[in-house]
Design a protein around this motif. Structure first.
Motif, PDB file in Angstrom:
ATOM      1  N   UNK A  93      20.696  25.931  28.531  1.00 55.58           N
ATOM      2  CA  UNK A  93      20.213  26.091  27.153  1.00 55.58           C
ATOM      3  C   UNK A  93      18.695  26.025  27.072  1.00 55.58           C
ATOM      4  N   UNK A  94      18.060  25.432  28.115  1.00 56.87           N
ATOM      5  CA  UNK A  94      16.599  25.327  28.131  1.00 56.87           C
ATOM      6  C   UNK A  94      16.059  25.882  29.452  1.00 56.87           C
ATOM      7  N   UNK A  95      15.842  27.192  29.523  1.00 57.23           N
ATOM      8  CA  UNK A  95      15.396  27.808  30.792  1.00 57.23           C
ATOM      9  C   UNK A  95      13.977  27.428  31.192  1.00 57.23           C
ATOM     10  N   UNK A  96      13.235  26.742  30.284  1.00 55.80           N
ATOM     11  CA  UNK A  96      11.871  26.325  30.613  1.00 55.80           C
ATOM     12  C   UNK A  96      11.848  25.062  31.471  1.00 55.80           C
ATOM     13  N   UNK A 112      23.396  19.748  31.257  1.00 60.13           N
ATOM     14  CA  UNK A 112      24.050  20.767  30.419  1.00 60.13           C
ATOM     15  C   UNK A 112      23.854  22.171  31.000  1.00 60.13           C
ATOM     16  N   UNK A 113      24.348  22.341  32.240  1.00 61.10           N
ATOM     17  CA  UNK A 113      24.298  23.630  32.920  1.00 61.10           C
ATOM     18  C   UNK A 113      25.665  23.904  33.526  1.00 61.10           C
ATOM     19  N   UNK A 114      25.958  25.179  33.756  1.00 59.22           N
ATOM     20  CA  UNK A 114      27.208  25.537  34.430  1.00 59.22           C
ATOM     21  C   UNK A 114      26.974  26.779  35.280  1.00 59.22           C
ATOM     22  N   UNK A 115      27.552  26.800  36.476  1.00 60.14           N
ATOM     23  CA  UNK A 115      27.404  27.939  37.392  1.00 60.14           C
ATOM     24  C   UNK A 115      28.277  29.097  36.910  1.00 60.14           C
ATOM     25  N   UNK A 116      27.690  30.294  36.887  1.00 60.15           N
ATOM     26  CA  UNK A 116      28.392  31.481  36.377  1.00 60.15           C
ATOM     27  C   UNK A 116      28.901  32.362  37.517  1.00 60.15           C
ATOM     28  N   UNK A 117      28.029  32.685  38.441  1.00 57.14           N
ATOM     29  CA  UNK A 117      28.430  33.559  39.552  1.00 57.14           C
ATOM     30  C   UNK A 117      27.481  33.344  40.729  1.00 57.14           C
ATOM     31  N   UNK A 134      14.965  20.837  36.143  1.00 55.20           N
ATOM     32  CA  UNK A 134      16.405  21.059  36.294  1.00 55.20           C
ATOM     33  C   UNK A 134      16.661  22.181  37.287  1.00 55.20           C
ATOM     34  N   UNK A 135      15.909  23.268  37.165  1.00 56.27           N
ATOM     35  CA  UNK A 135      16.108  24.415  38.061  1.00 56.27           C
ATOM     36  C   UNK A 135      15.824  24.034  39.514  1.00 56.27           C
ATOM     37  N   UNK A 136      14.787  23.202  39.727  1.00 60.62           N
ATOM     38  CA  UNK A 136      14.480  22.749  41.086  1.00 60.62           C
ATOM     39  C   UNK A 136      15.586  21.840  41.622  1.00 60.62           C
ATOM     40  N   UNK A 137      16.107  20.978  40.756  1.00 59.72           N
ATOM     41  CA  UNK A 137      17.184  20.069  41.161  1.00 59.72           C
ATOM     42  C   UNK A 137      18.423  20.863  41.566  1.00 59.72           C
ATOM     43  N   UNK A 138      18.752  21.900  40.786  1.00 64.33           N
ATOM     44  CA  UNK A 138      19.918  22.737  41.091  1.00 64.33           C
ATOM     45  C   UNK A 138      19.720  23.489  42.403  1.00 64.33           C
ATOM     46  N   UNK A 157      19.113  31.642  39.426  1.00 63.92           N
ATOM     47  CA  UNK A 157      18.797  32.661  38.421  1.00 63.92           C
ATOM     48  C   UNK A 157      19.361  32.175  37.078  1.00 63.92           C
ATOM     49  N   UNK A 158      18.488  31.729  36.143  1.00 64.89           N
ATOM     50  CA  UNK A 158      19.015  31.203  34.872  1.00 64.89           C
ATOM     51  C   UNK A 158      19.316  32.301  33.855  1.00 64.89           C
TER      52      UNK A 158
END
Length: 557
Positions: A96-99, A80-85, A103-107, A116-117
């Motif tokens: 929705x869950x920046x903690x 449940x993430x989407x690239x913005x810029x 997920x951040x490492x996978x991205x 940058x979340x």
């Protein structure tokens, strides 16, 4: 942090934590369902400020499709993430869950960028994913894969020419399996309640019912009509060789962590078989009475009635008006460890822990009446009968209500006062109706104005006449409608709400029933005591900017 900031009270925090333990729902979702927090965007911005992370209202920005595609669709949906810029080697993503460090490492690994979340509501991200990925790998790509697959499906010229053995092998082909799965997944993501697959002379049409309205999707190739229907039949454990008689079945699917039931109905038509799948998604079921759209007095009267130790409460309205949702909401409120709740339903749409639910099966003699008789030997406190269809069921329900049981049921009548006349017409003596019935409620479900593109409009004299408002009401009237935006797919409408006509059977109304008063006399007395008719309730929601004028006129006609 929320309590310190005065956003919620300590009592609301305690209640939310207890509910979260019972249901395993997300804390934010619990707060929203409770009504402790009215606006998810407001909550998201608050959390962002507290965590020193940017917050973004996705409906306010237009994303670059090329940037969005930097995250594959399956990854975007799974996390449940989407690239913005993207700026140099930094990729801004809404989450929705920046903690969630995983997920951040996978991205970071997938995109090769520093992540940058920014925080956004979960539902807003899901909607943005649906919007920006729908052309990337939706039904169109599945169809393309179906056409290009080597050794694809045999072209079936007529229904009669279908060979059962050939069909069994054809419907297992991976492209076709993905196509049918994709149709179902797309419907669930769209918030659809039903999927219609219809065969005509030269085409096959697919439609989703969203917010009560059927919307056509991408058409399917006509030559695959029998294979598509047969694939659904196999999933529902139906007989693929039987194409002359209606069939009914169920499919259980899992999407992410959600288990979803689909009720399948197959009907032979002159050009083939029509399939309708009713989607029973527990996540979409609203069982909080305070969020169904009741006016304050109506909600107070309904809650008072379901707290009574005995009597019958009737909910009326046409198919699709939300009667079952209202009854489930009442049962969920009453479902405690100190009561025995039993239901007879046709069919059982949702399962509830702590409630004994029986599926009516008329073909083997298990009718509503027979179920109800058996219930009375099971020491029940609360009984729900899915529908009163005949005199026998009505008589047992009324007598159960008079002998110390709370009975909830539905009936097909147009409004609350006419329900009295319907029961009498079924052969129930007026004195039994008067003493057993505690409350009657008629309801409708109607579409709401999209809050993102709502604007005020001028009302014509012709429409004012149709509304038949008092002069002072007409002078102060403000009417809104939706202009159409990305949030509502340019429809101007988003979501649905209930319109309720709640008639408690007071002492005065009870006396009038005994005196064989007319339906109109009962209505006038109920209005005098504070009841809003369906028309009045619709106008009230129009004044509050919830419903557009055309919906009110449609409900009033």
């Amino acid at each position: 942090m929320l309590v310190k900031a005065g956003k919620i009270t300590p009592d609301q925090l305690t209640q939310a934590l207890e509910t979260q333990k019972e249901t395993s729902e997300k804390f934010v979702d619990v707060l929203l369902k409770m009504g402790a927090i009215a606006d998810e965007d407001e909550l998201t911005h608050f959390i962002g400020r507290q965590l020193n992370i940017g917050a973004l209202r996705l409906s306010d920005v237009e994303l670059n499709p090329e940037v969005v595609q930097l995250i594959p669709q399956d990854i975007a949906r799974r996390f449940n993430v989407i690239a913005i810029s993207k700026l140099n080697k930094t990729l801004v993503v809404a989450i929705s869950d920046p903690h969630n460090i995983y997920v951040l490492d996978a991205l970071k690994f997938i995109s090769g960028c520093t992540i940058q979340p920014v925080i956004s509501p979960e539902r807003a991200i899901t909607k943005a994913i649906d919007q920006y990925y729908k052309n990337a790998s939706g039904i169109g790509d599945l169809l393309k894969g179906l056409e290009e697959e080597e050794g694809g499906l045999e072209v079936i010229e007529t229904e009669d020419s279908v060979n059962e053995t050939d069909l069994q092998s054809q419907v297992q082909d991976k492209p076709l399996v993905r196509l049918v799965d994709g149709l179902i997944m797309e419907a669930i993501r769209s918030g659809a309640s039903d999927i219609h697959i219809e065969t005509y002379e030269t085409r096959i049409r697919v439609r989703y019912r969203v917010d009560g309205v059927l919307k056509e999707t991408e058409p399917l190739p006509f030559k695959y009509r029998a294979a598509i229907v047969s694939r659904v039949k196999i999933m529902a454990d139906l007989d693929i060789s039987e194409r002359r008689l209606p069939q009914d079945g169920r499919i259980k699917v899992k999407m992410g962590k959600r288990a979803i039931d689909l009720r399948v109905s197959v009907l032979p038509t002159i050009f083939g078989e029509k399939v309708v799948m009713r989607i029973l998604d527990p996540q979409s079921l609203m069982t909080d009475l305070t969020r169904l759209g009741f006016p304050n007095l109506a909600l107070k009267n309904f809650q008072h009635a379901i707290d009574l130790p005995f009597g019958i409460i009737l909910v009326t309205g046409p198919t699709g008006s939300g009667k079952t949702t209202t009854l489930y909401s009442a049962l969920k409120t009453l479902n405690g460890g100190d009561v025995n709740i039993m239901t007879a339903e046709d069919p059982v749409e949702f399962n509830f822990d702590g409630i004994n639910q029986v599926a009516v099966r008329t073909e083997i003699g298990l009718t509503f009446a027979k179920s109800l008789r058996s219930f009375l030997r099971q020491d029940p406190d609360i009984i729900m009968v899915g529908e009163i269809r005949d005199t026998e069921t009505a008589e047992i329900a009324i007598r159960a209500a008079l002998t110390g049981h709370l009975v909830l049921s539905t009936l097909h009548t147009n409004d609350a006062p006419s329900t009295i006349a319907r029961l009498v017409d079924m052969g129930i003596p007026g004195y039994l109706v008067a003493s057993a019935t505690k409350l009657i409620m008629a309801q409708r479900m109607t579409r709401k104005i999209c809050p993102s593109c709502k604007h005020e409009v001028t009302v014509s004299e012709e429409h004012l006449e149709k509304l038949a408002l008092e002069p002072e009401e007409a002078a102060d009237l403000k009417v809104f409608e939706g202009a159409g935006c990305s949030d509502c797919n340019q429809t101007g409408m988003s979501g649905r709400t209930g319109i309720f006509e709640v008639m408690p059977v007071t002492t005065a109304i009870e006396r009038m029933i005994l005196e064989n008063a007319s339906v109109e006399e009962l209505r006038q007395q109920a209005v005098k005591e504070g009841m809003l008719t369906l028309r009045m309730a619709a106008i009230d929601k129009m004044k509050k900017g919830i419903l557009p004028l055309e919906q009110v006129l449609a409900e009033s006609s």
